[in-house]
Design a protein around this motif. Structure first.
Motif, PDB file in Angstrom:
ATOM      1  N   ASP A 242     -46.682   0.813  45.408  1.00  0.00           N
ATOM      2  CA  ASP A 242     -46.087  -0.254  44.612  1.00  0.00           C
ATOM      3  C   ASP A 242     -46.200  -1.602  45.302  1.00  0.00           C
ATOM      4  O   ASP A 242     -46.322  -2.646  44.657  1.00  0.00           O
ATOM      5  N   SER A 243     -46.162  -1.572  46.639  1.00  0.00           N
ATOM      6  CA  SER A 243     -46.237  -2.828  47.384  1.00  0.00           C
ATOM      7  C   SER A 243     -47.649  -3.379  47.425  1.00  0.00           C
ATOM      8  O   SER A 243     -47.861  -4.592  47.396  1.00  0.00           O
ATOM      9  N   TRP A 244     -48.644  -2.459  47.497  1.00  0.00           N
ATOM     10  CA  TRP A 244     -50.028  -2.895  47.666  1.00  0.00           C
ATOM     11  C   TRP A 244     -50.778  -3.038  46.335  1.00  0.00           C
ATOM     12  O   TRP A 244     -51.840  -3.630  46.296  1.00  0.00           O
ATOM     13  N   ARG A 245     -50.228  -2.439  45.272  1.00  0.00           N
ATOM     14  CA  ARG A 245     -50.944  -2.484  44.004  1.00  0.00           C
ATOM     15  C   ARG A 245     -51.009  -3.914  43.493  1.00  0.00           C
ATOM     16  O   ARG A 245     -49.965  -4.557  43.295  1.00  0.00           O
ATOM     17  N   PRO A 246     -52.186  -4.481  43.259  1.00  0.00           N
ATOM     18  CA  PRO A 246     -52.290  -5.857  42.765  1.00  0.00           C
ATOM     19  C   PRO A 246     -51.789  -5.962  41.333  1.00  0.00           C
ATOM     20  O   PRO A 246     -51.891  -5.013  40.555  1.00  0.00           O
ATOM     21  N   LYS A 247     -51.230  -7.102  41.010  1.00  0.00           N
ATOM     22  CA  LYS A 247     -50.745  -7.318  39.655  1.00  0.00           C
ATOM     23  C   LYS A 247     -51.929  -7.406  38.700  1.00  0.00           C
ATOM     24  O   LYS A 247     -52.947  -8.045  38.983  1.00  0.00           O
TER      25      LYS A 247
END
Length: 338
Positions: free
Chosen positions: A320-325
């Motif tokens: 969730d932290s690394w997933r790009p928007k």
């Protein structure tokens, strides 16, 4: 060089090696402990685990373990490495801080034992016993356990004093000193491991017996959704049992060291030793006590190694932290209906 100078030099070397060990161990446990407990709190508060009573006990154990990391480790580092002894600032500090250190250390162990008891109850064939494995019960047993363990050390503020010659906070000499040694064995080194072993073996027995209690015809009466829910619940229970056993095994191995050290010291109480042997005994005592804190400091890494469910929930944090928007490159408002 005379033999006395040789003995003194060797004793000094042992003490210097001990200081290096204390420093490396304390800095390592503090760093890895803070990181690990923070991540453990995140995992145990996720939806898939926070509704399970066993995970509540693990969460309580994690919080008490973080107290050990943030209080016990820095104080011991200041005392043994930098000769800053907060225990001898005043008699009140001596009594209260010693109470807190003993309380948090034992509390962590008993929460793990309670997690073992919960898995035993959850896997029991008795409906009545299984009813005690619930969130409603944890709301009562966790505060009660904190109170009981704290009362178990209520004698510390009464009978501890400052030894001005050695500059340490110690129990008053005599019968009480012997009582403290035996009580610490019961409260921390022997009591929790015995409870863990008893409930752990009971859980294994219950799980094996439960295989023969499954009625194949009953599966046909369940909906697909109910079957999936049961499978998820059983998978979660299995993962928590694996985490429980990992904690138990390591705790039993590490917490037994202070017991061995206490027996060793009792046997050699009347033996006169030279400076070298005295330094070795002191180093062994310190190492045994430090190693016994491994589980309160490093429980996160045991959870990670022993449970796939724990690892999956942990990876969600990083994903969730690394997933790009996602960027809308079409220029169309996704909320607009055609």
């Amino acid at each position: 060089m005379s033999s006395s100078n040789t003995i003194t030099t060797e004793a000094d070397i042992i003490k210097a090696d001990g200081i290096i060990f204390y420093q490396i161990w304390c800095y390592s446990m503090f760093t890895f402990g803070i990181i690990g407990h923070t991540l453990s709190i995140y995992v145990f508060t996720r939806t898939v685990l926070r509704s399970n009573p066993c995970s509540r006990y693990f969460l309580a154990s994690t919080i008490s373990g973080s107290c050990v990391v943030m209080i016990t480790i820095p104080l011991r580092l200041l005392q043994l490495r930098y000769n800053i002894n907060v225990f001898t600032n005043s008699i009140i500090v001596c009594k209260i801080v010693t109470l807190l250190l003993n309380w948090t250390r034992a509390q962590n162990a008993w929460f793990t034992a309670m997690a073992c008891a919960d898995r035993f109850l959850c896997s029991s064939a008795s409906t009545t016993l299984r009813g005690f494995s619930s969130l409603r019960v944890t709301y009562r047993t966790i505060p009660l356990a904190i109170l009981i363990v704290g009362l178990g050390y209520i004698h510390v503020p009464i009978y501890y004093q400052i030894n001005t010659r050695q500059q340490t906070c110690v129990p008053i000499p005599g019968i009480y000193q012997t009582f403290v040694g035996v009580w610490n064995l019961v409260e921390f080194s022997l009591g929790p491991p015995i409870a863990m072993l008893y409930f752990g073996l009971g859980t294994v027995k219950n799980v094996r017996q439960s295989v023969g209690r499954i009625a194949p015809n009953s599966i046909q009466t369940l909906t697909q959704t109910q079957i999936q829910q049961q499978r998820r619940r059983k998978a979660t229970d299995r993962q928590l049992i694996q985490m429980m056993f990992a904690q138990c095994i390591v705790f039993i191995l590490t917490a037994s060291l202070p017991s061995v050290q206490y027996i060793y010291a009792s046997v050699r109480a009347n033996v006169t030793v030279d400076a070298v042997q005295s330094a070795k005994d002191s180093l062994f005592s310190s190492i045994a006590n430090f190693v016994s804190l491994s589980v309160p400091c490093m429980s996160f890494y045991l959870f990670t190694l022993s449970s796939k469910l724990f690892r999956n929930e942990l990876m969600k944090l990083f994903n969730d932290s690394w997933r790009p928007k996602q960027i809308n490159t079409t220029g169309i408002n996704p909320s607009r209906k055609n």
